[in-house]
Design a protein around this motif. Sequence first.
Motif, mmCIF file in Angstrom:
data_model
loop_
_atom_site.group_PDB
_atom_site.id
_atom_site.type_symbol
_atom_site.label_atom_id
_atom_site.label_comp_id
_atom_site.label_asym_id
_atom_site.label_seq_id
_atom_site.Cartn_x
_atom_site.Cartn_y
_atom_site.Cartn_z
ATOM 1 N N TYR A 14 0.807 -1.214 0.000
ATOM 2 C CA TYR A 14 0.000 0.000 0.000
ATOM 3 C C TYR A 14 0.845 1.270 0.000
ATOM 4 N N HIS A 15 0.250 2.363 -0.518
ATOM 5 C CA HIS A 15 0.783 3.711 -0.360
ATOM 6 C C HIS A 15 0.207 4.237 0.951
ATOM 7 N N ILE A 16 1.065 4.672 1.864
ATOM 8 C CA ILE A 16 0.605 5.162 3.160
ATOM 9 C C ILE A 16 0.295 6.653 3.048
ATOM 10 N N LEU A 17 -0.953 7.025 3.361
ATOM 11 C CA LEU A 17 -1.383 8.415 3.248
ATOM 12 C C LEU A 17 -1.333 9.156 4.582
ATOM 13 N N GLU A 18 -1.907 8.577 5.622
ATOM 14 C CA GLU A 18 -1.935 9.199 6.951
ATOM 15 C C GLU A 18 -1.733 8.126 8.012
ATOM 16 N N LYS A 19 -1.076 8.515 9.116
ATOM 17 C CA LYS A 19 -0.857 7.590 10.233
ATOM 18 C C LYS A 19 -1.572 8.095 11.476
ATOM 19 N N TYR A 20 -2.074 7.150 12.277
ATOM 20 C CA TYR A 20 -2.750 7.453 13.530
ATOM 21 C C TYR A 20 -2.276 6.479 14.598
ATOM 22 N N GLU A 21 -2.389 6.900 15.861
ATOM 23 C CA GLU A 21 -2.070 6.020 16.981
ATOM 24 C C GLU A 21 -3.367 5.669 17.689
ATOM 25 N N ALA A 22 -3.519 4.399 18.018
ATOM 26 C CA ALA A 22 -4.731 3.952 18.709
ATOM 27 C C ALA A 22 -4.368 2.997 19.829
ATOM 28 N N GLY A 23 -5.148 3.032 20.893
ATOM 29 C CA GLY A 23 -5.025 2.039 21.944
ATOM 30 C C GLY A 23 -5.770 0.796 21.497
ATOM 31 N N ILE A 24 -5.620 -0.287 22.240
ATOM 32 C CA ILE A 24 -6.305 -1.529 21.867
ATOM 33 C C ILE A 24 -6.847 -2.197 23.120
ATOM 34 N N GLU A 25 -8.037 -2.744 22.999
ATOM 35 C CA GLU A 25 -8.698 -3.422 24.108
ATOM 36 C C GLU A 25 -8.265 -4.888 24.100
ATOM 37 N N LEU A 26 -7.567 -5.320 25.155
ATOM 38 C CA LEU A 26 -7.008 -6.674 25.201
ATOM 39 C C LEU A 26 -7.404 -7.390 26.479
ATOM 40 N N ARG A 27 -7.254 -8.701 26.451
ATOM 41 C CA ARG A 27 -7.438 -9.533 27.644
ATOM 42 C C ARG A 27 -6.059 -9.809 28.241
ATOM 43 N N GLY A 28 -6.005 -10.302 29.460
ATOM 44 C CA GLY A 28 -4.743 -10.514 30.170
ATOM 45 C C GLY A 28 -3.779 -11.447 29.470
ATOM 46 N N SER A 29 -4.275 -12.569 28.960
ATOM 47 C CA SER A 29 -3.390 -13.535 28.296
ATOM 48 C C SER A 29 -2.861 -12.975 26.984
ATOM 49 N N GLU A 30 -3.603 -12.053 26.363
ATOM 50 C CA GLU A 30 -3.142 -11.431 25.124
ATOM 51 C C GLU A 30 -1.950 -10.517 25.394
ATOM 52 N N VAL A 31 -2.004 -9.773 26.484
ATOM 53 C CA VAL A 31 -0.906 -8.875 26.839
ATOM 54 C C VAL A 31 0.353 -9.692 27.113
ATOM 55 N N LYS A 32 0.206 -10.809 27.796
ATOM 56 C CA LYS A 32 1.370 -11.659 28.091
ATOM 57 C C LYS A 32 1.965 -12.234 26.813
ATOM 58 N N SER A 33 1.131 -12.594 25.849
ATOM 59 C CA SER A 33 1.634 -13.060 24.554
ATOM 60 C C SER A 33 2.359 -11.946 23.819
ATOM 61 N N LEU A 34 1.831 -10.723 23.908
ATOM 62 C CA LEU A 34 2.472 -9.574 23.265
ATOM 63 C C LEU A 34 3.835 -9.291 23.881
#
Length: 149
Positions: A14-34
């Motif tokens: 892709y051609h990148i036009l605009e960038k944004y920062e977003a938070g993400i809603e996660l569960r506990g085991s997902e954060v540990k995997s990250l």
Amino acid sequence: MKIITNNKHATYQYHILEKYEAGIELRGSEVKSLRESRVNLKDAFCKIEKGEIYLYNAHISQYKNASLFNHDPERPRRLLMHKYEILKLDQKVKEKGLTIVPLKMYFNEKGRVKVEIALVKGKKLYDKREDIAKRDLERRLRKNLKYDM
């Protein structure tokens, strides 16, 4: 800022036009995997539904020590952004036929997981070939400069 993963596939496709920062809603085991960097954003994309933005096809592997309370690796995850940003993105996607794609996932200074998303437009085949040719040329130039010194 600790980068968890980059989506190199997105910059190629892709051609990148605009960038944004977003938070993400996660569960506990997902954060540990990250924290173990067990995530894949290759086929991931974002979609706006009912005024909220969701991340689809982001594969966060199951945490091996979570046992019974593990998460679904492919579940849609809600991204956290201001309402006016979501509306602005929604308007651009509907008007111009653009797509929203995650570029990278990282931990910020406070230890929160953030996703950098971008408003993108698909590249044509000749654009991809041109990018490959540029990279190849730069690689050759660097190699020649290294040997000259």
